[in-house]
Every structure is written in C-alpha cells, then in structure tokens.
Design a protein around this motif. Structure first.
Motif, short mmCIF file in Angstrom:
data_model
loop_
_atom_site.label_atom_id
_atom_site.label_comp_id
_atom_site.label_asym_id
_atom_site.label_seq_id
_atom_site.Cartn_x
_atom_site.Cartn_y
_atom_site.Cartn_z
N LYS B 86 1.45 -0.74 -0.05
CA LYS B 86 0.26 -0.02 0.03
C LYS B 86 0.62 0.89 0.25
O LYS B 86 0.81 2.34 -0.86
CB LYS B 86 -0.47 0.10 0.95
N LYS B 87 1.66 1.31 0.63
CA LYS B 87 2.85 2.16 0.73
C LYS B 87 3.49 2.25 -0.49
O LYS B 87 3.99 3.70 -0.86
CB LYS B 87 3.72 1.92 2.20
N GLN B 88 3.75 1.89 -0.70
CA GLN B 88 4.50 1.67 -2.29
C GLN B 88 3.75 1.86 -3.24
O GLN B 88 3.85 3.37 -4.17
CB GLN B 88 4.85 0.43 -2.71
N LEU B 89 2.50 1.15 -3.50
CA LEU B 89 1.27 2.22 -4.27
C LEU B 89 1.38 3.65 -4.00
O LEU B 89 1.28 3.95 -5.10
CB LEU B 89 -0.08 1.53 -4.30
N LEU B 90 1.09 4.23 -3.09
CA LEU B 90 1.00 5.78 -2.52
C LEU B 90 2.09 6.06 -3.03
O LEU B 90 2.29 7.29 -3.76
CB LEU B 90 1.09 5.67 -1.19
N ARG B 91 3.28 5.85 -2.79
CA ARG B 91 4.39 6.18 -3.27
C ARG B 91 4.53 6.68 -5.07
O ARG B 91 4.75 7.49 -5.30
CB ARG B 91 5.84 4.69 -3.09
N ILE B 92 4.14 5.34 -5.76
CA ILE B 92 4.45 5.66 -7.08
C ILE B 92 3.45 7.12 -7.57
O ILE B 92 3.25 7.53 -8.52
CB ILE B 92 3.72 4.41 -7.57
N GLN B 93 2.39 6.54 -6.79
CA GLN B 93 1.15 7.61 -7.30
C GLN B 93 1.63 8.54 -7.52
O GLN B 93 1.21 10.10 -7.85
CB GLN B 93 -0.32 7.06 -6.28
N SER B 114 14.08 4.36 -12.40
CA SER B 114 14.85 3.77 -11.51
C SER B 114 14.75 4.25 -10.22
O SER B 114 14.75 3.49 -9.03
CB SER B 114 16.26 3.25 -11.93
N ASP B 115 15.72 5.23 -10.27
CA ASP B 115 15.18 6.19 -8.86
C ASP B 115 14.06 5.09 -7.48
O ASP B 115 14.30 4.91 -6.84
CB ASP B 115 15.27 7.72 -9.11
N LEU B 116 12.79 5.56 -8.34
CA LEU B 116 11.31 4.92 -7.96
C LEU B 116 11.52 3.59 -7.40
O LEU B 116 11.93 3.29 -6.35
CB LEU B 116 10.16 5.17 -8.93
N GLU B 117 12.26 2.89 -8.17
CA GLU B 117 12.03 1.15 -8.12
C GLU B 117 13.35 0.91 -6.92
O GLU B 117 12.66 0.35 -6.00
CB GLU B 117 12.85 0.42 -8.99
N GLU B 118 14.74 1.94 -6.85
CA GLU B 118 15.14 1.32 -5.78
C GLU B 118 14.38 2.42 -4.17
O GLU B 118 14.51 1.54 -3.33
CB GLU B 118 16.61 2.59 -5.84
N ASP B 119 14.03 3.41 -4.28
CA ASP B 119 12.93 3.34 -3.51
C ASP B 119 12.04 3.33 -2.55
O ASP B 119 11.95 2.03 -1.34
CB ASP B 119 12.69 5.38 -3.70
N ILE B 120 11.18 2.18 -3.93
CA ILE B 120 9.59 1.18 -3.20
C ILE B 120 10.15 0.16 -2.61
O ILE B 120 9.90 -0.39 -2.32
CB ILE B 120 8.83 1.01 -3.90
N PHE B 121 12.22 -0.09 -2.88
CA PHE B 121 12.22 -1.48 -2.42
C PHE B 121 13.41 -0.64 -1.29
O PHE B 121 14.60 -2.05 -1.12
CB PHE B 121 12.61 -2.43 -3.57
N SER B 122 13.18 -0.15 -0.56
CA SER B 122 14.25 0.15 0.67
C SER B 122 13.52 0.02 1.37
O SER B 122 12.57 -0.65 1.61
CB SER B 122 14.27 1.50 0.11
N GLU B 123 14.15 0.26 3.30
CA GLU B 123 14.54 0.12 4.37
C GLU B 123 12.74 0.50 4.72
O GLU B 123 11.67 -0.66 5.35
CB GLU B 123 14.85 0.37 4.61
#
Lengths: 473, 302
Positions: B86-93, B114-123
């Motif tokens: 849910k948080k990841q989706l929010l981030r993308i949105q 790629s920034d985003l990807e790195e971001d949403i798969f972080s701690e």
C-alpha cells in the motif's frame, strides 16, 4: 570419556534410537560444557542432544543408568565384584554374600520389615535405599555370571518384601495416627504411600542393575535390558504396561489423523476466483486488484466405516482397534463401526456418548450381537450379513477400513462382497495385525480379499499404524 | 558476545528470580542452548509452562521477547518479511502527481523510474515480521516460535534455514545476517511429527508435570498468600487426579488457578465437598469432572 560416550551412543542406536552424526557431535560438544560431577545436568545434556522424542526417553534413561549412573562415588562397587573388566566368572564356591549394608546384615527378618516400614512411614530416603540394597543382597539370590535377566531378581526380591501388606499396614498406621481420616485424606495418604513404595521399587531395580553391571559389564547388561521402543511394540504380544502406553499414544495419533485429513481438505487446492472479495480488497490498493482472493472449495466430508474382527485369535489387537475406533470417532463427524466374529453388529452406538472406552469395549463384548453359530471367525458370513444390512449405505464418500487377520477357519470367503463394496466406496483398506510373512498361510486368505482392496497394510505396531495414517487420504 | 550464563545452577537461580522454578533438566538445557548456540525445541503437555519458559528466560536476561505464533497457513510474508504494497502504491501515485504537475519531459521519467524502484524496495517499505526482526535486532532478544507443529512442512523448512544460519536473504536488499545469536525456543504440542531435520538442529526438552515438591514450590511462589498446608493439599489432589485416566489432565496453570480461587474463597484447607465444588477450575470436560468427583466421593462412601 569419549570411548565411554561412543559405547553409550552405539548402545542407544542398538536400542533403536535414531542418533545421527550431528547429534553425536552435539553430545560430545555439550558434555564439554557440563561439569562431570553434576550427574543430573550431565544426563540432561546427553538427553537434550541425543533424544528427540519423549517416547524414547525411557529407553535412554535405562541405557544411561547402565553406562553412567553406576560410577558415582556413592555407588562404589564391592571389592569382590569389581574385578576389572567385569566378565565376572568366579569359582562356584565363591558366592559369599557381598559385604554391603554393614550393620544391617545382623538384622533379623522382622527387624528388616520394621525398618522398611519406618523408612516408608517417614519417607526417609537414605534408609530406604539402604533397605533396598540389603533386600537385594538377601532375597534376590543373585549369583555372579548367571545368565538371568534383572526382572527375575526383581521379582524374587519384591515377592519377599510383600509390599501390598506393607501398604495395608501403612494405611492402618495413618488411620490410627490421625484418629480417623476423611475419605479424601485417606485417598491422598494412599497416593503418597504408593509413590514412596514405587520409589523403593525403583531403588531395588537400580540396585540389581548396578550389581549386574558390576558382574557382567555395561554392554552385556544393556543388551539384556533392551526393550522395543513404544512404537515398535507388537500389538498382539504387548504386556499390560505396554498396552497402557499404547493407549496413551493413540490419542495424539488420531488427532494427527484428523489434522492431516482436515489440512488436505483445506489446502489441497484453491477454489475459483472470488470476484467480489477481490474487488473489495482492491479498494485499499486504489482499485488495483493486487491481491486475488479465492473461494474455498467445499469438498464432501469423508465418512469412515470401520469393520473389525474381534475374535479370540486377534483379541489383543481387537481391543486395541476398538480403542482406535473410539478415538477416531471422537475426531470425525461420521464414523461407523462394526464388529464381527461370525455374526456382525454395528457398535457405533456404544461409542456415542461413551467417554469411558473401557466401558464401551465391555458393552461391545457383552451386548453386541457378534456370535452367529459357534464363535469362530467367519469372515464370509460376516461380510455377507454386512452387505445385506448396511451395503446400501456405503457411498462414494465412504472409506472402509477392515481390521483382521483374515483367518477364516476354512469357511467360504464370499469375497464378492468386498468387490461390491469397493465398487461403491471411495477406498477400501485392510489392516492385518500379523507379520506379512504369515499372510496366506494356513487358513489365512488375505490375498483373496486383498484383490478387492486399495491397500493392505501390515499393522503390528504404532510405527506401522502411523505409516498407514500418513498414506491415508 | 560472551556466554549469557555462568553455570547450570546460575540459570536455575536466575529463573527462580523471575518466579520460574526450573528443574535440573530445564536449567541444563537452557544453559546448553546458550553455550552451543542452538535453538531449543520444547515439548510437553499443555499448560506446563513451555511458553512461560521463553518469557522467563527473556525476563531473566533482560532481553526483548519476540514471539511468532504459528498457525496453519502461516507463510513467509507473515513470518519473515513483506513489502508494504500500500505504501509502495502511494509512493508511485505520488510520483505520478509530481510528473503531471511539473510536466517534465517524458525522457526524464525513465531515470526517475529506476530511482523510484530503488526507493520503493528500500527499508522504508519493508515490513519486518518476527523472524527477520529477531535476526536484525542489535539488542539481546529471545525468539519464541510458538506451536511450531501447526505450520506446514514448507514453512518448517523456512524456519530451518533461518535457525541454522541465523541469516535471511531478501532478493532486493541482499543477505541480512544476525549480529547476535538470539536464544530461540520452539514449542510444540505434537499434533504433527516434526521433520527429522528440524529436530536435529534443536536441543530437545520435554517438560512434564512437575514433581510434587516442585509443584508445591511453584504454587507457593506464584500464589504467595497461600498457606503451606493448603498448597500441600492442592498439589496432592492434583497429583491424584493426574493418575486418573482423563481426557485432559489438570495442568500447572490450572493448579495455580485453583490455588488462587481457594485463597479467594478464604479456604485454608480443602474438604471433599469444597474440592468437588471447585473442580471445574481444574478440569475442562464435563465427563472428567464427573469422573473425578466420583473418584473423590467413592472414597467418601468408604
């Protein structure tokens, strides 16, 4: 030390415990951390690393005592017994009683009995174990090098001590001392004395074991004490104690069976997509159906028919199977049980509501209509009657479990019944309490029936029964 | 990190300090678990203090207790870690909103992906579950895996992997290794035979109903206001009941409940009648209660 440990572990393996190499290494590592003087901790260190099932603990304990417990300073072995490697053969004339017990040697039998009574009364452990030692010296009639098992000596010693009479006397004493006990207090007092007497019995047993080890060496004694593990005890030849243990083991087993079947039903496959549920959950993902939801399948509940031979030749097994049936019936929604000798009767009703299995078994034995002509098993007739009376109720939901040795006393087999049953039922299994090599010998006609079964299983012990349960679906 | 415990008696005293009276076996195994760095598999009848042991060890060592309660269908995402969708989706949105507002040229968006990807798969987007939590902890922890026999074989294998190496690999983040070996306790009620592999990796501890003296000591510690005489009677009756063939034998926790009840009722000794009236606290099946009452009153008729 390492040699001793190696011998110990190989004895455990010989007794049937599955000790792996890792566990062996763990044990070696563990004993390095435990001070050797701490016997209890030492025992548990070995236990924790080597024994991974509570059912094996007793076997472990016996071996442990033979190998280790006898080496403490308080158990120093009498000089005349401790002749080195313990092969213990001595001249026939040299069987003077060991000098153990010191002052007690002089006691008359009456004084001995009095001492025992006092020790039990006051729960004086030190005196109790001294009495136990003395009793073994006097009554067991142990002779070095005689190839007699410990149970023989134990029996002789305990017979002379007459513990039942001692218990009666203790109870009387307790009554007098308190000037009348309430029934509850009386029961508690009895429990207490019984547990003390039990302790004495264990002392005696341990003492006998000590002497045997001193006489013959640990390895030989361990060998004579070796008993099958609970899961390997043969149903047909189990002793009363073993039967008790088996009965306790059945309950977890049926629970396992139930869990297993339920799990298969629930997780066997996923049902079709549940669209509404998926949409509902998609709301929290902003309308993206990220988490598909499925309907649970609702399979039919299986039904079990147990048909058991309870004739004399399989009596011990039959008792056991009845207990199993009872245990199963409390776990499943629908279990119907039938028992037969040459006539057959449905006994489901005896188990319904009956919490006490002994009572249910008793009712089965006295009330069920299982004898038709002469009380010798007649599978053919029993099956025929079954088919006539209940055959219609066998449906594709039904799993039929047959229990018996298929010894038909040369009657007609009527195996067509099984063929019909199999045609209608989901599964037909046969459990036979005889070793596979006896099948089809004499009047056993198992293979004739087996042709119409989905599987035949040799089922002589818990291990095999568990195996069957694992196979079942 | 050095060993936590000095010696077996030290463990026993330490546990007694947090009101857990351990016998030789329990103390010995806990001590070894620390020395050998191995998990402990605890089995035994319900209510003898399996879970309590883990809690007490945590309290004694001042560690945090992390508990994983097992159930059928427990999987990796519930036991180990999960990405916070849910948080990841929010981030993308949120990213999208920025893009449409700022009207950046389309070419830049690939870089930002790629920034985003790195971001949403972080701690920040990682939800740690008990196992990972225990491994990543830098403070001392005790991990309790409760009722491990309830999980499926596949999940058991996962546990195995974590417990043998004390490390987890997360594809997007790499391997997370433990900075310290947590003390691990697994409890089982034996509804299923656990795999040999799991048993091999664990020390085995079977906790049974305590001896008379120890149970009395437990009652005295946990119910301090009880009189010596009453405690004695209680444990004797309980022992007597355990020798009967019942559906469920009274456990230690039920003994304690019973003791507390009797203390509340102001009793300082138990008569047959009082025992029968309060039996339902000890026994949980009607038939068991009837049977026990019968046993106790059979004596009454005598």
């Amino acid at each position: 030390m390492l040699d001793l440990l190696a011998g110990f572990i190989s004895e455990l393996r010989a007794a049937g415990l599955p000790v792996s190499l890792t566990e062996n290494l763990d044990a070696t590592e563990a004993v390095r951390h435990i001070p050797l003087e701490d016997r209890e901790a030492f025992k548990y260190a070995l236990g924790a690393t080597l024994v991974k099932s509570n059912a094996h603990w007793k076997a472990f304990e016996t071996v442990f005592e033979v190998y280790f417990s006898l080496r403490g300073p308080q158990y120093d072995i009498q000089p005349e017994d401790g002749d080195g490697n313990g092969d213990g053969r001595r001249a026939p004339g040299d069987d003077r009683p060991p000098a153990r017990g010191g002052a007690m040697d002089a006691l008359s039998p009456e004084q001995m009995a009095e001492l025992l009574y006092r020790a039990l009364m006051d729960a004086d452990d030190a005196v109790l174990s001294a009495v136990a030692r003395q009793a073994v010296t006097r009554f067991s009639g142990m002779e070095p090098g005689r190839p007699v098992g410990g149970t023989y000596y134990l029996y002789r010693t305990l017979r002379k001590l007459d513990l039942d009479a001692v218990l009666a006397r203790l109870m009387e004493g307790a009554q007098e001392a308190s000037g009348g006990l309430t029934p509850l207090e009386e029961r508690l007092a009895k429990d207490e004395y019984e547990s003390r007497i039990d302790r004495l019995r264990k002392e005696v047993e341990a003492e006998i074991r000590r002497r045997l080890v001193a006489d013959r060496g640990a390895q030989a004694v361990a060998k004579t004490l070796r008993k099958p593990l609970p899961e390997d005890v043969d149903f047909m030849h189990a002793s009363r104690d073993e039967m008790m243990a088996l009965r306790r083991a059945i309950h977890p087993l049926t629970r396992k069976l139930a869990v297993r079947l339920a799990r298969k039903r629930r997780h066997g496959r996923k049902g079709p997509l549940d669209f509404r549920n998926t949409m509902r959950h998609s709301l929290s993902y902003g309308g993206v159906p990220a988490e598909p939801k499925f309907r649970y399948p609702r399979p039919a509940k299986p039904e079990i028919f147990v048909i058991a031979d309870i004739s004399g030749s399989v009596a011990a097994f039959a008792r056991f199977t009845l207990q199993l049936t009872h245990a199963i019936s409390s776990q499943f929604s629908r279990v119907r049980s039938f028992v037969f000798i040459d006539g057959i009767d449905e006994v489901t009703r005896f188990f319904e509501g009956a919490e006490d299995i002994t009572e249910a078994v008793h009712r089965v034995n006295t009330e069920a209509d299982v004898v038709w002509v002469d009380g010798h098993s007649d599978y053919g007739h029993a099956f025929e009657t079954f088919w006539e009376r209940w055959g219609r109720e066998v449906s594709p939901k039904t799993s039929v479990i047959l229990l018996g040795d298929a010894r038909n006393n040369y009657h007609a087999s009527q195996s067509w019944v099984l063929k019909e049953i199999r045609r209608r039922a989901r599964h037909v299994y046969w459990l036979d309490p005889e070793p596979r090599s006896y099948w089809d010998t004499g009047d056993s006609i198992l293979s004739e029936y087996a042709a119409h079964c989905d599987g035949t299983f040799e089922c002589r012990n818990l291990r095999q029964l568990e195996h069957f349960v694992e196979e079942l679906d | 990190m050095g060993p936590r415990f000095e010696s077996v008696p030290a463990v026993r005293e330490g546990l007694a300090g947090v009101s857990y009276l351990a016998d030789e076996g329990i103390a010995g195994v806990v001590y070894l678990a620390d020395r050998l760095g191995k998990p402990v598999l605890v089995e035994g009848p319900a209510g003898v203090g399996k879970t309590e042991l883990a809690k007490s060890v945590a309290a004694m060592t001042g560690s945090r207790l992390i508990r994983l309660q097992c159930y059928e269908g427990l999987d990796e995402s519930k036991a180990l870690y999960e990405w916070n969708y849910k948080k990841q989706l929010l981030r993308i949105q949120a990213q999208r909103v920025v893009e449409s507002d700022g009207a950046e040229p389309a070419a830049a968006s690939s870089g930002s992906w790629s920034d985003l990807e790195e971001d949403i798969f972080s701690e920040d987007f990682l939800l740690t579950r008990p196992l990972l939590e225990a491994i990543r902890a830098t403070d001392p922890v005790v991990l309790l895996v409760d009722e491990v026999d309830r999980v499926e074989v596949e999940t058991e294998a996962l546990l195995l992997e974590v417990l043998s190496d004390y490390q987890v690999s997360i594809p997007e983040l790499g391997t997370v290794a433990a900075t310290q070996h947590p003390l691990v306790f697994l409890t089982s009620n034996n509804t299923r035979e656990l795999s040999e592999a799991l048993k091999r990796r664990c020390l085995y501890l079977h906790i049974d109903y305590p001896e008379l003296e120890r149970e009395k000591a437990i009652v005295m510690t946990r119910v301090p206001e009880i009189s010596d005489h009453l405690a004695d009677q209680i444990v004797r009756i309980v022992r007597s009941l355990r020798s009967l063939e019942l559906k469920k034998h009274p456990s230690v926790s039920e003994t304690l409940d019973w003791a507390r009840t009797l203390v509340l009722l102001g009793a300082d000794s138990i008569g047959a009648e009082q025992a029968r009236d309060t039996l339902h606290i000890l026994l949980k099946y009607r038939t068991d209660i009837e049977k026990a009452a019968k046993e106790l009153s059979v004596a009454e008729g005598a």
